[in-house]
Design a protein around this motif. Structure first.
Motif, PDB file in Angstrom:
ATOM      1  N   HIS A  14      46.817  33.306  48.263  1.00  0.00           N
ATOM      2  CA  HIS A  14      47.072  32.098  47.468  1.00  0.00           C
ATOM      3  C   HIS A  14      46.007  31.915  46.389  1.00  0.00           C
ATOM      4  O   HIS A  14      46.324  31.536  45.258  1.00  0.00           O
ATOM      5  CB  HIS A  14      47.123  30.874  48.378  1.00  0.00           C
ATOM      6  N   ALA A  15      44.757  32.211  46.719  1.00  0.00           N
ATOM      7  CA  ALA A  15      43.686  32.068  45.736  1.00  0.00           C
ATOM      8  C   ALA A  15      43.837  33.083  44.607  1.00  0.00           C
ATOM      9  O   ALA A  15      43.586  32.766  43.444  1.00  0.00           O
ATOM     10  CB  ALA A  15      42.330  32.229  46.415  1.00  0.00           C
ATOM     11  N   ARG A  16      44.255  34.283  44.919  1.00  0.00           N
ATOM     12  CA  ARG A  16      44.428  35.304  43.884  1.00  0.00           C
ATOM     13  C   ARG A  16      45.646  35.027  43.010  1.00  0.00           C
ATOM     14  O   ARG A  16      45.636  35.276  41.828  1.00  0.00           O
ATOM     15  CB  ARG A  16      44.585  36.688  44.530  1.00  0.00           C
TER      16      ARG A  16
ATOM     17  N   MET B  76      38.478  31.548  47.540  1.00  0.00           N
ATOM     18  CA  MET B  76      38.738  32.765  48.248  1.00  0.00           C
ATOM     19  C   MET B  76      37.744  32.946  49.387  1.00  0.00           C
ATOM     20  O   MET B  76      38.062  33.615  50.366  1.00  0.00           O
ATOM     21  CB  MET B  76      38.666  33.952  47.286  1.00  0.00           C
ATOM     22  N   GLY B  77      36.557  32.371  49.296  1.00  0.00           N
ATOM     23  CA  GLY B  77      35.529  32.522  50.312  1.00  0.00           C
ATOM     24  C   GLY B  77      35.943  32.067  51.704  1.00  0.00           C
ATOM     25  O   GLY B  77      35.713  32.788  52.687  1.00  0.00           O
ATOM     26  N   PRO B  78      36.542  30.867  51.835  1.00  0.00           N
ATOM     27  CA  PRO B  78      36.963  30.434  53.170  1.00  0.00           C
ATOM     28  C   PRO B  78      38.011  31.350  53.796  1.00  0.00           C
ATOM     29  O   PRO B  78      38.023  31.542  55.013  1.00  0.00           O
ATOM     30  CB  PRO B  78      37.545  29.037  52.940  1.00  0.00           C
ATOM     31  N   GLY B  79      38.865  31.937  52.988  1.00  0.00           N
ATOM     32  CA  GLY B  79      39.866  32.863  53.510  1.00  0.00           C
ATOM     33  C   GLY B  79      39.229  34.114  54.082  1.00  0.00           C
ATOM     34  O   GLY B  79      39.639  34.615  55.135  1.00  0.00           O
TER      35      GLY B  79
ATOM     36  N   ALA C 145      45.974  33.513  58.683  1.00  0.00           N
ATOM     37  CA  ALA C 145      45.655  32.339  57.855  1.00  0.00           C
ATOM     38  C   ALA C 145      44.669  32.712  56.752  1.00  0.00           C
ATOM     39  O   ALA C 145      44.814  32.276  55.601  1.00  0.00           O
ATOM     40  CB  ALA C 145      45.091  31.223  58.727  1.00  0.00           C
ATOM     41  N   GLY C 146      43.653  33.506  57.082  1.00  0.00           N
ATOM     42  CA  GLY C 146      42.693  33.940  56.067  1.00  0.00           C
ATOM     43  C   GLY C 146      43.345  34.799  55.000  1.00  0.00           C
ATOM     44  O   GLY C 146      43.073  34.637  53.808  1.00  0.00           O
ATOM     45  N   GLY C 147      44.225  35.708  55.418  1.00  0.00           N
ATOM     46  CA  GLY C 147      44.946  36.526  54.443  1.00  0.00           C
ATOM     47  C   GLY C 147      45.825  35.684  53.530  1.00  0.00           C
ATOM     48  O   GLY C 147      45.916  35.932  52.332  1.00  0.00           O
TER      49      GLY C 147
END
Length: 81
Positions: A44-46, A1-4, A37-39
């Motif tokens: 996707h991570a969640r 989630m950090g890179p997002g 893209a970050g969202g």
């Protein structure tokens, strides 16, 4: 989630804080693309998060020094949206 989160923050900075005019690239559009893209990466991570826990215990009868058998249990937890 950090890179997002990093992508979303950089996109917000480019969109709302930078006031440079270039003829080559539109920084506002690049910022919006980075925020989207970050969202997407955060979503996707969640959505795909799951945890697995393995519990191992030995069962022994009362008064016995040696275990009779070992029980291994796998517990899988998933986040439901």
């Amino acid at each position: 989630m950090g890179p997002g989160v990093v992508l979303a923050v950089l996109g917000a900075i480019l969109t709302f804080a930078v006031r440079a005019n270039t003829s080559v690239i539109n920084l506002t559009i690049v910022g919006i693309i980075l925020m989207v893209a970050g969202g997407g990466m955060i979503w996707h991570a969640r959505k795909g998060s799951r945890r697995q826990r393995i519990v191992t215990r030995e069962e022994r009868p009362a008064g016995s020094a040696t275990p009779t058998h070992t029980v291994r249990q796998t517990i899988e937890e998933r986040d439901i949206d």
